[in-house]
Design an enzyme around this catalytic site. Structure first.
Site, PDB file in Angstrom:
ATOM      1  N   ASP A   1       7.910  -7.998  14.307  1.00 10.65           N
ATOM      2  CA  ASP A   1       8.223  -8.145  12.892  1.00 10.65           C
ATOM      3  C   ASP A   1       9.659  -8.628  12.727  1.00 10.65           C
ATOM      4  OD1 ASP A   1       9.074  -5.479  13.788  1.00 10.65           O
ATOM      5  OD2 ASP A   1       9.701  -5.183  11.716  1.00 10.65           O
TER       6      ASP A   1
ATOM      7  N   GLU B   1       9.469  -2.504  13.152  1.00 13.72           N
ATOM      8  CA  GLU B   1      10.759  -1.938  13.552  1.00 13.72           C
ATOM      9  C   GLU B   1      11.821  -2.133  12.484  1.00 13.72           C
ATOM     10  OE1 GLU B   1      14.811  -1.858  15.342  1.00 13.72           O
ATOM     11  OE2 GLU B   1      13.780  -3.542  14.383  1.00 13.72           O
TER      12      GLU B   1
END
Length: 446
Positions: A91, A153
């Site tokens: 991400d 994250e």
């Protein structure tokens, strides 16, 4: 395999790896609320595809409650060999204002050996670092391999962490490689031995039932925006040092950047002073820092003449490794409440916490990494800190206290991560991947 064969294998893969990194960067895998979920899941699918092609016999997506899936891969250890867990995340941060980008953030663009695009460095370079290293062995790994590539994250706080705590055997390893940091400058080999933790929250100030005309009511009507500005300004003194009780300055026992180096990398304008006191290493890696990362207020364009009834700010606190993020958040919130003028109402929501990390640098895995990086970069790595946070690291330390955790990667301080015009130096990716493959070879033969 020999070290020369490793180096040749990584070099031969680079054109393919750059094209794969472009494909991955082109996927806008922003896992923040309000962004579409489909691209995040598409990125997970591509990471799964890449791990399958890297020679791992077992690859699958694992569900993470309240989050996006992590991608997991595994290959059993040869008899007597240690196991290494490789970590990265797929991400990315939101792109922000597209007007600030010189190239479109999700149209990866290669310019003079540098790949521009959101996530090119943080942390899709980490994904490709692992893929390049693993492919070099053509499925015959010298150590046991476990890979976990996380899907949220950048925003979620400690969600994968809860999964690790419930499923420790899935992640148990002798050494853990976190490819989510990098070097102070391109080619300046370094291992990150200190991470600050994180505490972030949204503070909302309300003063009126609704905004009112500034001509008719301005003066006695309490302005929520003005109140919030006063509160935020109280967090630092005139030198930029933190005024919140309980957040002392720390000391980093190592070399940090010079003022000139820092000013150049950070883009500090001529005539503008750096803030705070103590060495730069102390301020960046061992002390608390408070940053206002967002404001919900009327924009200048189209602003109307009104006394504001509500204003919000996102406050981020970086916490030194020995600090407690929960306590730090409580201290900052209490300071803001005490600083709130005129009896305005203060509400705090959306709190996220992540712990810091301080490494033990004397183990077998670190010695192997030192040798690998010296060969790949032409110099032995030095120890540095990182002002950023990787919440999973603290959980791994708690779960596996005997494991060595190694943080390095293909990023550098000029990579503009979390900022417009993020970029990756392709040669740095090759050096980082070569170092990782050499480390696996060395660690497996000790």
């Amino acid at each position: 395999m020999t070290p020369e064969q490793i180096e040749n294998a990584v070099s031969a893969q680079m054109p393919q790896a750059v094209e794969e990194l472009k494909r991955l960067v082109a996927i806008p895998s922003v896992a923040f609320p309000g962004h579409p979920e489909e691209p995040v899941r598409a990125a997970a699918a591509m990471v799964e595809e890449l791990l399958r092609g890297a020679g791992l016999p077992e690859v699958r997506q694992i569900p993470v409650e309240g989050s996006f899936p992590a991608v997991y891969g595994e290959s059993p250890a040869p008899d007597g060999a240690p196991t290494v867990l490789l970590y990265a995340h797929y991400d990315v941060q939101p792109a922000g204002d597209p007007a600030l980008w010189r190239t479109p953030p999700f149209e990866p663009t290669l310019i003079d050996g540098e790949l521009y695009g959101r996530g090119a460095a943080d942390d899709k370079s980490g994904v490709l670092t692992h893929i390049l290293a693993l492919r070099s062995f053509q499925g015959a790994f010298p150590v046991g391999i476990k890979v976990v590539v996380e899907g949220q994250e950048e925003y979620a706080g400690e969600r994968l962490e809860a999964y690790v705590e419930k499923n420790p055997d899935l992640f148990r390893a002798d050494a853990i490689v976190v490819a989510d940091t990098g070097n102070p400058s391109v080619g300046d080999a370094a291992v990150t031995t200190s991470l600050r933790g994180l505490a972030a929250f949204t503070v909302e100030v309300r003063s009126l039932s609704e905004s009112v005309h500034s001509g008719s009511f301005g003066g006695p009507a309490p302005d929520a925006l003005a109140a919030l500005i006063r509160m935020l300004a109280s967090l630092h003194d005139e030198h930029g040092d933190i005024r919140v009780p309980g957040l002392p300055r720390g000391v980093f026992l190592g070399e940090g950047p010079s003022d000139e180096e820092f000013r150049a990398v950070a883009g500090v304008l001529d005539g503008v002073a750096l803030t705070g006191s103590g060495s730069l290493a102390d301020r960046l890696w061992a002390s608390y820092a408070i940053t206002i990362t967002g404001l919900d207020v009327p924009t200048v364009k189209g602003a109307i003449n009104a006394v504001q009834s509500v204003a919000r700010a996102r406050v981020t606190v970086r916490v030194p490794p020995a600090g407690d993020p929960g306590v730090a958040a409580k201290d900052v919130v209490e300071h803001l409440r005490q600083a709130a003028p005129w009896g305005v109402r203060v509400e705090v929501t959306d709190q996220v916490l992540g712990s810091g990390y301080l490494a033990d640098t004397g183990g077998r895995a670190r010695a192997a990494l030192n040798r690998a990086m010296e060969r790949a970069f032409g110099k032995a790595p030095r120890d540095i800190g990182a002002g950023g946070s990787i919440p999973l690291v603290a959980t791994l330390i708690r779960q596996f206290p005997a494991a060595e955790i190694l943080l390095y990667g293909a990023e550098d301080d000029g990579a503009a991560i979390h900022a417009p015009n993020e970029r990756l130096v392709v040669d740095e990716l090759q050096r980082a991947a070569t170092a990782e493959a050499l480390f696996l070879l060395d660690y497996g033969t000790l």
